[in-house]
Motif scaffolding. Structure first.
Motif, short mmCIF file in Angstrom:
data_model
loop_
_atom_site.label_atom_id
_atom_site.label_comp_id
_atom_site.label_asym_id
_atom_site.label_seq_id
_atom_site.Cartn_x
_atom_site.Cartn_y
_atom_site.Cartn_z
N GLY A 256 0.77 -1.33 0.07
CA GLY A 256 -0.05 -0.01 -0.02
C GLY A 256 0.95 1.36 -0.02
N LEU A 257 0.58 2.14 -0.90
CA LEU A 257 1.49 3.42 -0.97
C LEU A 257 0.47 4.54 -0.85
N LEU A 258 0.88 5.61 -0.11
CA LEU A 258 0.10 6.81 0.15
C LEU A 258 0.86 7.70 -0.60
N LEU A 259 0.03 8.72 -1.55
CA LEU A 259 0.45 9.74 -2.22
C LEU A 259 0.74 10.95 -1.31
N VAL A 260 1.99 11.31 -0.98
CA VAL A 260 1.93 12.46 0.14
C VAL A 260 2.44 13.78 -0.40
N SER A 261 2.80 13.77 -2.04
CA SER A 261 2.97 14.98 -2.61
C SER A 261 2.66 14.87 -3.87
N ALA A 262 2.37 15.89 -4.56
CA ALA A 262 2.28 16.07 -6.00
C ALA A 262 2.50 17.56 -6.31
N GLY A 263 2.94 17.74 -7.44
CA GLY A 263 3.07 19.11 -8.14
C GLY A 263 1.72 19.68 -8.19
N PRO A 264 1.63 21.13 -7.56
CA PRO A 264 0.34 21.72 -7.50
C PRO A 264 -0.33 22.03 -8.66
N LEU A 265 0.64 22.00 -9.62
CA LEU A 265 0.07 22.48 -10.97
C LEU A 265 0.26 21.72 -12.27
N GLY A 266 -0.59 21.20 -13.02
CA GLY A 266 -0.38 20.15 -14.05
C GLY A 266 0.25 21.04 -15.44
N LEU A 267 0.53 20.50 -16.36
CA LEU A 267 1.09 20.87 -17.59
C LEU A 267 0.50 22.05 -17.99
N ARG A 268 -0.92 22.02 -18.17
CA ARG A 268 -1.63 23.10 -18.62
C ARG A 268 -1.63 24.14 -18.00
N ILE A 272 -0.14 28.01 -18.88
CA ILE A 272 -0.90 29.17 -18.61
C ILE A 272 -0.10 30.13 -17.77
N LYS A 273 0.21 29.72 -16.52
CA LYS A 273 1.06 30.58 -15.59
C LYS A 273 2.23 31.30 -15.93
N ARG A 274 2.96 30.32 -16.73
CA ARG A 274 4.28 31.08 -17.53
C ARG A 274 3.95 32.10 -18.57
N GLU A 439 -2.46 28.05 1.69
CA GLU A 439 -3.72 28.61 0.99
C GLU A 439 -3.66 28.68 -0.14
N TYR A 440 -2.62 29.55 -0.75
CA TYR A 440 -2.52 29.73 -2.27
C TYR A 440 -2.20 28.65 -3.12
N LEU A 441 -1.51 27.61 -2.67
CA LEU A 441 -1.03 26.27 -2.90
C LEU A 441 -2.11 25.58 -3.37
N GLU A 442 -3.15 25.65 -2.58
CA GLU A 442 -4.31 24.74 -2.59
C GLU A 442 -5.08 24.78 -3.65
N GLY A 443 -5.40 25.93 -4.10
CA GLY A 443 -6.39 26.04 -5.20
C GLY A 443 -5.84 27.19 -6.29
N TRP A 444 -4.88 26.82 -6.99
CA TRP A 444 -4.52 27.72 -8.07
C TRP A 444 -5.37 28.06 -9.18
N THR A 445 -5.60 29.31 -9.43
CA THR A 445 -6.34 29.47 -10.75
C THR A 445 -5.81 31.00 -11.31
N ILE A 446 -5.62 31.01 -12.71
CA ILE A 446 -4.97 32.31 -13.20
C ILE A 446 -5.89 33.52 -12.90
N LEU A 447 -7.19 33.41 -12.66
CA LEU A 447 -8.12 34.51 -12.08
C LEU A 447 -7.66 34.96 -11.01
N ARG A 448 -7.02 34.02 -9.94
CA ARG A 448 -6.89 34.56 -8.50
C ARG A 448 -5.41 35.18 -8.76
N ASP A 449 -4.68 34.82 -9.82
CA ASP A 449 -3.26 35.45 -9.75
C ASP A 449 -3.55 37.02 -10.28
N ILE A 450 -4.61 37.13 -11.36
CA ILE A 450 -4.62 38.27 -11.62
C ILE A 450 -5.50 39.49 -10.46
N GLN A 451 -6.14 38.61 -9.89
CA GLN A 451 -6.72 39.43 -8.70
C GLN A 451 -5.70 39.97 -7.63
#
Length: 466
Positions: A256-268, A272-274, A439-451
């Motif tokens: 049994g393996l527990l996922l304890v870390s993952a990149g907060p952003l996918g490729l897409r 967009i952020k870059r 908190e910022y890491l938990e739910g990234w969106t480009i709209l929040r960056d602009i805000q």
């Protein structure tokens, strides 16, 4: 709530099933809500196109527009069924359901337009009526779904599903809208050798959509085996998952393996952020170049030292990078390790430096860091390795500090726009910033960056910049 008496019961008697029924079935009520949403969406499409055609080209136009609606509806309903427009999550979160239905509608509209283009039939269509019908249908669809929120709440309640917590001696768990019962009080036992105990538990789980078991570690295996055959979504509470910060689990090679870390952003999301970073930083460098040149000359003329102050900071993936700032302190007293935070009457700061620090102009060279890819426009602010909160290094205050490095550091962040900036004289100064960064890491969106960018403009000049 009690189940109806059977015909074999005498008046005043209660069956075992009555005693164990903890919730009425919501399945039929959810189906009623799904049907209401489907009817509402269909009516929105028909009324929207019919009304647009009527306003644009009288009765004949309305007739032609209804043809569009009849073509759209099967495509829309098929897409909506597959993208979760009629799902438990959409019932629970009204705006999420609206968004999914709107996406399905937009894709259906695109399909119809594409087919018209291939068939070269667009010349026969009224573009005004079609466009107006599409807009009205989208608006009416959102309106009808929001109006149906009260119907959904009336039929299913605020939680939409029956969620049951069985307390069998484990940690106390409270979830909004969940039903909580005591295993001991209701005679429920995790006994795989007793069919009667399993039957009693099966009666208690009737009409339940999800069950959570809170029990000691030595009984989790029995409860897990029982839930596998209970025809219900079952979970066993284990606080070790929370301590490890696990995000998921899987079984590989009988381990049994527990996922304890993952990149907060996918490729897409990273792309967009870059793109936003390069666009914003490029335009900002061009627009502010006269100011940056003037500041560079002022710093140079102040004492003849270097224009830029370079300091090693920790960035994404806990890797060091060189961060650039306009030098604001005398050359001999620059603190490259950040061991001493600047204070209000800090004698190390030059006259020019005091002005550019108070107005945040000293941070402008970090736009070059953004273009180089070391930093982002928005993200957790990078700290010097020797920075102290009170008398402790930042990571000694809270080990979660390292989690903030899963994203590139930013020119500004959620902590900064909330006013958490400047010297960290107390441990609480760091804790407040860290909470905002996580908190910022938990739910990234480009709209929040602009805000955050717009909110940053309001705090460029502040009394915490020494």
């Amino acid at each position: 709530m009690n189940a109806p008496f059977s015909v074999t019961q005498q008046a005043g008697q209660r069956s075992e099933a009555d005693d164990l029924l903890v919730a009425p079935s919501l399945e039929r009520r959810r189906l009623q809500c799904y049907l209401a949403l489907i009817v509402g969406d269909m009516a929105a499409v028909l009324v929207g196109f019919g009304l647009a055609g009527l306003l644009y080209d009288t009765a004949e136009g309305a007739s032609r527009s209804l043809v569009y609606a009849q073509v759209l509806l099967p495509i829309f309903l098929t897409l909506a069924l597959y993208n979760g427009s009629y799902s438990t999550l959409s019932l629970r979160e009204g705006w999420r359901g609206v968004l999914r239905a709107q996406v399905a509608m937009l894709v259906a509209l695109a399909v119809v337009v594409f087919v018209q283009f291939l068939m070269k039939s667009s010349s026969e269509a009224s573009r005004g009526a079609f466009s107006g019908g599409a807009i009205l249908a989208l608006v009416l669809m959102a309106w009808s779904r929001l109006q149906l929120r009260s119907f959904v709440t009336w039929r299913c309640g605020s939680n939409v599903i029956n969620e049951l917590i069985i307390d069998d001696g484990g940690p106390q768990l409270r979830l909004p809208g969940a039903i909580r019962i005591s295993a001991a009080a209701m005679g429920l036992r995790a006994d795989l050798t007793d069919p009667h105990a399993l039957d009693r538990l099966g009666l208690a789980l009737r009409n339940i959509d999800r069950v959570i078991i809170s029990c000691p570690a030595d009984r989790r295996m029995e409860w897990a085996m029982i839930l596998k055959g209970a025809n219900v979504d079952g979970e066993v509470l284990d606080d070790e998952v929370a301590r490890l910060g696990a995000q998921g689990a899987r079984v590989t090679a009988n381990h049994g393996l527990l996922l304890v870390s993952a990149g907060p952003l996918g490729l897409r999301e990273r792309a967009i952020k870059r793109l936003f970073d390069v666009t914003f930083a490029g335009i900002a460098v061009l627009a502010l170049s006269p100011l940056m040149i003037a500041v560079a000359l002022a710093v140079k003329l102040q004492d003849g030292g270097p224009v830029f102050f370079t300091q090693r900071r920790m960035g994404r993936g806990n890797r060091f990078f060189n961060m650039y700032k306009f030098r604001s302190m005398t050359q001999a007293l620059c603190d490259r390790d950040g061991n001493q935070s600047a204070s209000k009457d800090d004698q190390r700061i030059t006259a020019v430096g005091r002005f550019i620090r108070r107005t945040s102009i000293d941070e402008l060279p970090q736009l070059l860091n953004v273009l180089l890819g070391d930093m982002s426009v928005v993200g957790p602010r990078p700290h010097a390795t020797g920075s102290l909160a009170g008398n402790k290094l930042f990571w000694e205050v809270d080990l979660r500090y390292w989690q903030r490095h899963s994203l590139k550091p930013g020119l500004s962040g959620l902590a900064q726009v909330r006013g958490y900036r400047g010297a960290t004289d107390r441990e609480s100064d760091l804790v407040n910033r860290l909470q905002s960064d996580l908190e910022y890491l938990e739910g990234w969106t480009i709209l929040r960056d602009i805000q955050i960018v717009f909110l940053t403009l309001r705090v460029l000049v502040h009394d915490r910049a020494f």
